[in-house]
Design an enzyme around this catalytic site. Structure first.
Site, PDB file in Angstrom:
ATOM      1  N   LYS A  40     -14.869 -31.384  23.344  1.00 32.57           N
ATOM      2  CA  LYS A  40     -16.358 -30.866  23.383  1.00 32.57           C
ATOM      3  C   LYS A  40     -16.450 -32.817  23.238  1.00 32.57           C
ATOM      4  CE  LYS A  40     -16.766 -26.572  20.910  1.00 32.57           C
ATOM      5  NZ  LYS A  40     -15.247 -25.820  21.245  1.00 32.57           N
ATOM      6  N   ASP A  87     -15.925 -27.937  27.531  1.00 33.84           N
ATOM      7  CA  ASP A  87     -17.082 -27.042  26.845  1.00 33.84           C
ATOM      8  C   ASP A  87     -18.223 -27.558  26.764  1.00 33.84           C
ATOM      9  OD1 ASP A  87     -14.947 -25.669  26.207  1.00 33.84           O
ATOM     10  OD2 ASP A  87     -14.222 -26.110  23.676  1.00 33.84           O
ATOM     11  N   MET A  88     -19.191 -26.327  27.109  1.00 33.62           N
ATOM     12  CA  MET A  88     -20.548 -26.684  26.517  1.00 33.62           C
ATOM     13  C   MET A  88     -21.391 -26.118  25.513  1.00 33.62           C
ATOM     14  SD  MET A  88     -23.517 -27.362  27.925  1.00 33.62           S
ATOM     15  CE  MET A  88     -22.832 -27.476  30.083  1.00 33.62           C
ATOM     16  N   ARG A 129     -16.307 -22.497  33.775  1.00 34.69           N
ATOM     17  CA  ARG A 129     -15.528 -21.324  32.735  1.00 34.69           C
ATOM     18  C   ARG A 129     -16.966 -20.449  32.189  1.00 34.69           C
ATOM     19  NH1 ARG A 129     -14.251 -23.450  27.835  1.00 34.69           N
ATOM     20  NH2 ARG A 129     -12.325 -23.542  27.999  1.00 34.69           N
ATOM     21  N   LYS A 145     -21.196 -16.047  27.802  1.00 37.95           N
ATOM     22  CA  LYS A 145     -21.624 -15.673  27.220  1.00 37.95           C
ATOM     23  C   LYS A 145     -22.902 -16.774  26.020  1.00 37.95           C
ATOM     24  CE  LYS A 145     -21.025 -10.871  27.323  1.00 37.95           C
ATOM     25  NZ  LYS A 145     -20.438 -10.037  26.636  1.00 37.95           N
ATOM     26  N   GLY A 146     -22.277 -17.499  25.415  1.00 36.33           N
ATOM     27  CA  GLY A 146     -22.897 -18.158  24.422  1.00 36.33           C
ATOM     28  C   GLY A 146     -23.075 -17.741  22.686  1.00 36.33           C
ATOM     29  N   HIS A 153     -14.542 -10.806  26.678  1.00 30.06           N
ATOM     30  CA  HIS A 153     -13.726  -9.281  26.155  1.00 30.06           C
ATOM     31  C   HIS A 153     -14.400  -8.264  26.119  1.00 30.06           C
ATOM     32  CE1 HIS A 153     -11.366 -12.258  23.512  1.00 30.06           C
ATOM     33  NE2 HIS A 153     -11.983 -12.758  23.022  1.00 30.06           N
ATOM     34  N   ARG A 202     -16.903 -17.088  16.128  1.00 26.59           N
ATOM     35  CA  ARG A 202     -16.161 -16.730  16.235  1.00 26.59           C
ATOM     36  C   ARG A 202     -17.289 -14.998  15.425  1.00 26.59           C
ATOM     37  NH1 ARG A 202     -15.156 -19.651  18.994  1.00 26.59           N
ATOM     38  NH2 ARG A 202     -17.436 -18.791  20.441  1.00 26.59           N
TER      39      ARG A 202
END
Length: 309
Positions: free
Chosen positions: A100, A134-135, A186, A189-190, A229, A291
């Site tokens: 990041k 990573d975004m 990659r 969804k965000g 997923h 998460r």
């Protein structure tokens, strides 16, 4: 507002409470966070990578941390990432790394961040590995893309890739421009809390845009990491690549450590490339709360840990 959007916002709001943060930082690993975070120390994390590799799974390691405000912390994060790349090489593990940029000083000084990314990518070059950027949340989207393009021109798509988020309206155009460069992307969804003015508020719209992005990037001949997923999207992706005759070496499925493990193994056994995003380190709280926000049902695993304790 949909229920999913409401729950995501509610979880992220509660997670910002100082008391909640303090409690989980003290007791979280015992209460269920270890389901989603491999370990706090590198040695234990490398053992987890070995176990995943033996199951036929690829790995991307992420040393947790973000939004640092001190140069020393940014430099320490870069040095740790270099150590990770070195350990992967020495142990012959099948893993790359994710980083990041705000952990590497982006918000302190973009020039510092570029210097530290150069240090990391030089090590990736030496060890013949790959670094995924990573975004993060929308305030740093453009500067992240700008730095990625600069690094891509120096190191090439075999050494550095990027993440794009399907819930941002701008991503379709970002993908088109990066696809023209052959970028390894990659697609996610965000998971950040974004206003409806810049991001799709409804899950249905995010899912539809996600599929469009994946199919467009694959159709352009670019390597695509399909990070989801959602079994419906996975099956749709499989049908798409079969119909188009896209080689399995040109894409991979990516899933999170500790989530959908049976699905990960099934896809790997069917001959698909499956990479497990495996976070480690002590700064796990922001990652963990996202998460939970993505899938509030994950909260039950933590609640069970609290009751057991």
């Amino acid at each position: 507002m949909s229920w999913d959007s409401f729950m995501r916002g509610a979880v992220l709001t509660v997670a910002g409470n100082a008391g909640i943060r303090t409690f989980f930082q003290k007791y979280g690993m015992r209460l269920g966070v270890a389901r989603f975070v491999a370990a706090e120390q590198l040695e234990e994390t490398l053992e987890a990578v070995e176990r995943l590799n033996k199951q036929g799974l690829l790995v991307t390691l992420d040393y947790l941390g973000e939004s640092v405000s001190e140069q020393a912390l940014a430099e320490e994060a870069a040095e740790q990432t270099v150590r990770v790349l070195r350990a992967i090489y020495e142990r012959k593990l099948n893993s790359n790394v994710s980083v990041k940029l705000t952990q590497l000083g982006l918000q302190i000084d973009p020039a510092l961040c570029e210097t530290l990314m150069t240090r990391i990518l030089n090590e990736a070059e030496r060890t013949r590995n790959f670094v995924r950027i990573d975004m993060e949340d929308s305030p740093v989207t453009q500067v992240t893309i700008d730095l990625f393009r600069k690094l891509l021109s120096r190191y090439g798509r075999k050494r550095v890739g990027l993440v794009l988020q399907a819930y941002l309206y701008r991503t379709e155009e970002d993908r088109r421009r990066l696809g023209a460069l052959g970028a390894n992307l990659r697609i996610v969804k965000g998971a950040y809390k974004e206003p409806k003015e810049i991001a799709y508020p409804e899950k249905k719209d995010v899912d539809e845009n996600y599929v469009r992005l994946v199919e467009a990037h694959m159709s352009q001949g670019c390597y695509t990491a399909v990070a989801t997923h959602d079994e419906r999207i996975i099956e749709k992706t499989i049908r798409f690549v079969q119909e188009r005759g896209i080689d399995r070496e040109r894409f991979e499925f990516q899933m999170l450590y500790g989530i959908s493990t049976s699905l990960q193994l099934r896809l790997a056994q069917e001959g698909y490339r499956v990479r497990v995003y495996t976070p480690f380190g002590e700064a796990w709280y922001p990652y963990f709360t996202r998460r939970i926000a993505e899938r509030p049902a994950n909260l039950w695993f933590v609640m069970k840990g609290m009751f057991r304790s």
